[in-house]
Design an enzyme around this catalytic site. Structure first.
Site, short mmCIF file in Angstrom:
data_model
loop_
_atom_site.label_atom_id
_atom_site.label_comp_id
_atom_site.label_asym_id
_atom_site.label_seq_id
_atom_site.Cartn_x
_atom_site.Cartn_y
_atom_site.Cartn_z
N HIS A 124 3.30 -1.56 -7.09
CA HIS A 124 2.28 -2.01 -6.16
C HIS A 124 1.99 -3.51 -6.23
O HIS A 124 1.49 -4.07 -5.26
CB HIS A 124 0.99 -1.20 -6.34
N ASN A 156 -0.18 2.12 -10.31
CA ASN A 156 0.12 0.88 -9.59
C ASN A 156 1.57 0.44 -9.74
O ASN A 156 1.94 -0.65 -9.32
CB ASN A 156 -0.79 -0.24 -10.11
N ARG A 162 -26.95 6.49 0.75
CA ARG A 162 -26.44 6.31 -0.63
C ARG A 162 -25.51 7.45 -1.07
O ARG A 162 -25.40 7.76 -2.25
CB ARG A 162 -27.58 6.18 -1.63
N GLU A 182 5.92 7.09 -2.35
CA GLU A 182 4.92 7.41 -3.40
C GLU A 182 5.40 8.59 -4.26
O GLU A 182 5.14 8.62 -5.46
CB GLU A 182 3.55 7.72 -2.78
N LYS A 222 -10.74 6.71 -4.26
CA LYS A 222 -10.77 5.30 -3.89
C LYS A 222 -11.00 5.23 -2.38
O LYS A 222 -10.18 5.73 -1.61
CB LYS A 222 -9.45 4.61 -4.25
N HIS A 232 3.22 1.58 4.11
CA HIS A 232 2.83 1.39 2.71
C HIS A 232 3.94 1.85 1.74
O HIS A 232 4.35 1.12 0.85
CB HIS A 232 1.52 2.14 2.43
N HIS A 284 2.33 -4.65 -2.68
CA HIS A 284 1.17 -5.16 -1.93
C HIS A 284 1.43 -6.56 -1.41
O HIS A 284 1.03 -6.90 -0.29
CB HIS A 284 -0.08 -5.17 -2.81
#
Ligand SMILES: NC(=O)c1ccc[n+]([C@@H]2O[C@H](COP(=O)([O-])OP(=O)(O)OC[C@H]3O[C@@H](n4cnc5c(N)ncnc54)[C@H](O)[C@@H]3O)[C@@H](O)[C@H]2O)c1
Ligand SMILES: [Zn+2]
Length: 364
Positions: free
Chosen positions: A251, A248, A123, A187, A145, A268, A255
């Site tokens: 994105h 985002n 955990r 980015e 993330k 990416h 994406h």
């Protein structure tokens, strides 16, 4: 060269981002000082293990830490249930009276996978990031993330789980392929467009130095971008209001382009560059962005060596893919747009006709 320390401020879960040149050799000492545990699990790929991992292992051992290494494939396939199963099984067999912590040594692929493993084993055990790509240093290693992929979609399984430390050694970026530097620049340009006109002007002036991996420029860019991201995460860790949403930018369509090309045509940052151009065109169509600014952004994207045309992907595939974007709320789409370099605005319900129009313009 002096050390830069930026900070993600999340109360008890705050952590530093250490940026410098040739700091990897002293990373073990810093890691030991953090007292995360006594037994390090390094996750990396075979190239990075040879190039940087061996020395890291040696230095960790010299600091009285035990080390176990896991080598994962050098593709998106590393972010899979197969790898998770293999690594977690092996960790559980190894874990007898240990105080384990995870070290992610690699780009975004290794970082996302390692963070996820750390988040679910017992955990949650501590982990730290040693990002080795420009994209990972300025983006994926910060913010917690973590993710693995499903056949149904990329990054569909994951958790928010913050690292305890991020160590960015710009020296390691010098072994990157040019295409990966360029991808990271996608980015970097995003941060400039959403937050900082002065940084945008800096990139315009210094992009050639970045492409040549000049120390000062790399440090400035990693510092600036990580600072912008750290500030955003500190205010909106889990994207619960629209503060983190601005990351985002580019994105939604980016994406969709990655997905429509089965993730093997574009890096990416390349797809995000194209997505940003579409978002800028949308902004112009909605009379939010001046044409001169759109041209300025496109010029910088070109100058960075990023693609400005979407080659060989049919429009309907991109449109189909964009419906699966995580930013869709029911049938309502959500776009981060720009109303001038350094400023963003979020708009819902952009008409499909307009989305098609701006993508069509970029098709080749
Ligand atoms: N978690 C997040 O917030 C976040 C944000 C953006 C992207 N991502 C994820 O990050 C991944 C993309 O990351 P990436 O662009 O770093 O790709 P990557 O991890 O695949 O690295 C790109 C290539 O560079 C190689 N490499 C890494 N470091 C190197 C070095 N120092 N020298 C030479 N080669 C090196 C890798 O082995 C790989 O072949 C995607 O899976 C994406 O979903 C996550
Ligand atoms: Zn991104």
């Amino acid at each position: 060269m002096k050390l830069i320390i930026n900070k993600v401020r999340l109360g008890k879960r705050s952590y530093p981002i250490i940026i410098g040149k040739n700091i990897l050799p002293v990373a073990a000492k810093r890691i030991k000082e953090l007292k995360l545990g006594t037994d390090a699990i390094i996750i990396t790929n075979s190239f990075l293990r040879k190039k940087y991992g061996h020395n890291l292992v040696k230095n960790l051992k010299a600091n009285n830490l035990t080390v176990k290494e896991f080598i994962v494939p050098d593709t998106e396939k590393a972010k899979s249930f197969i790898q998770i199963n293999k690594i977690l099984t092996s960790i559980s067999e190894y874990d007898k009276d240990k105080r384990l912590f995870v070290i992610a040594l690699g780009g975004g692929v290794v970082g996302d996978l390692s963070g996820f493993i750390a988040s679910v084993y017992r955990r949650g055990i501590p982990y730290l990031q040693i990002p080795t790509t420009l994209l990972a240093q300025i983006d994926s290693s910060i913010g917690g993330k973590t993710a693995i992929n499903l056949t149904a979609g990329k990054n569909l399984i994951g958790a928010f789980y913050q690292p305890r430390l991020v160590i960015c050694d710009i020296e390691v970026l010098k072994s990157l392929k040019k295409r990966d530097i360029v991808s990271g620049l996608g980015e970097a340009i995003k941060y400039a467009v959403i937050k900082d006109k002065t940084f945008f002007n800096y990139l315009e002036k210094n992009v050639h130095k970045l492409l040549a991996c000049k120390d000062d420029t790399l440090i400035t860019v990693v510092d600036k971008c990580s600072m912008i991201k750290a500030e955003i995460i500190s205010k909106d860790e889990k994207e619960e209001n629209s503060i983190r949403t601005v990351l985002n930018f580019g994105h939604t369509i980016g994406h969709a382009i990655e997905s429509a090309s089965s993730y093997d045509k574009f890096r990416h940052g390349e797809a995000i560059g194209l997505g940003m151009l579409c978002a800028c065109e949308l902004s112009k169509e909605l009379k939010l962005l001046k044409e001169t600014e759109l041209n300025e952004i496109e010029k910088l994207i070109k100058k960075a060596g990023l693609p400005v045309k979407i080659k060989g992907i049919p429009l309907n595939k991109i449109i189909d893919a964009h419906y699966h974007d995580k930013k869709f709320i029911g049938k309502t789409n959500r776009f981060v747009l720009t109303c001038g370099i350094g400023k963003t605005i979020i708009r819902n319900n952009i008409p499909l006709k307009l989305i098609k129009k701006v993508i069509k313009k970029r098709l080749f």
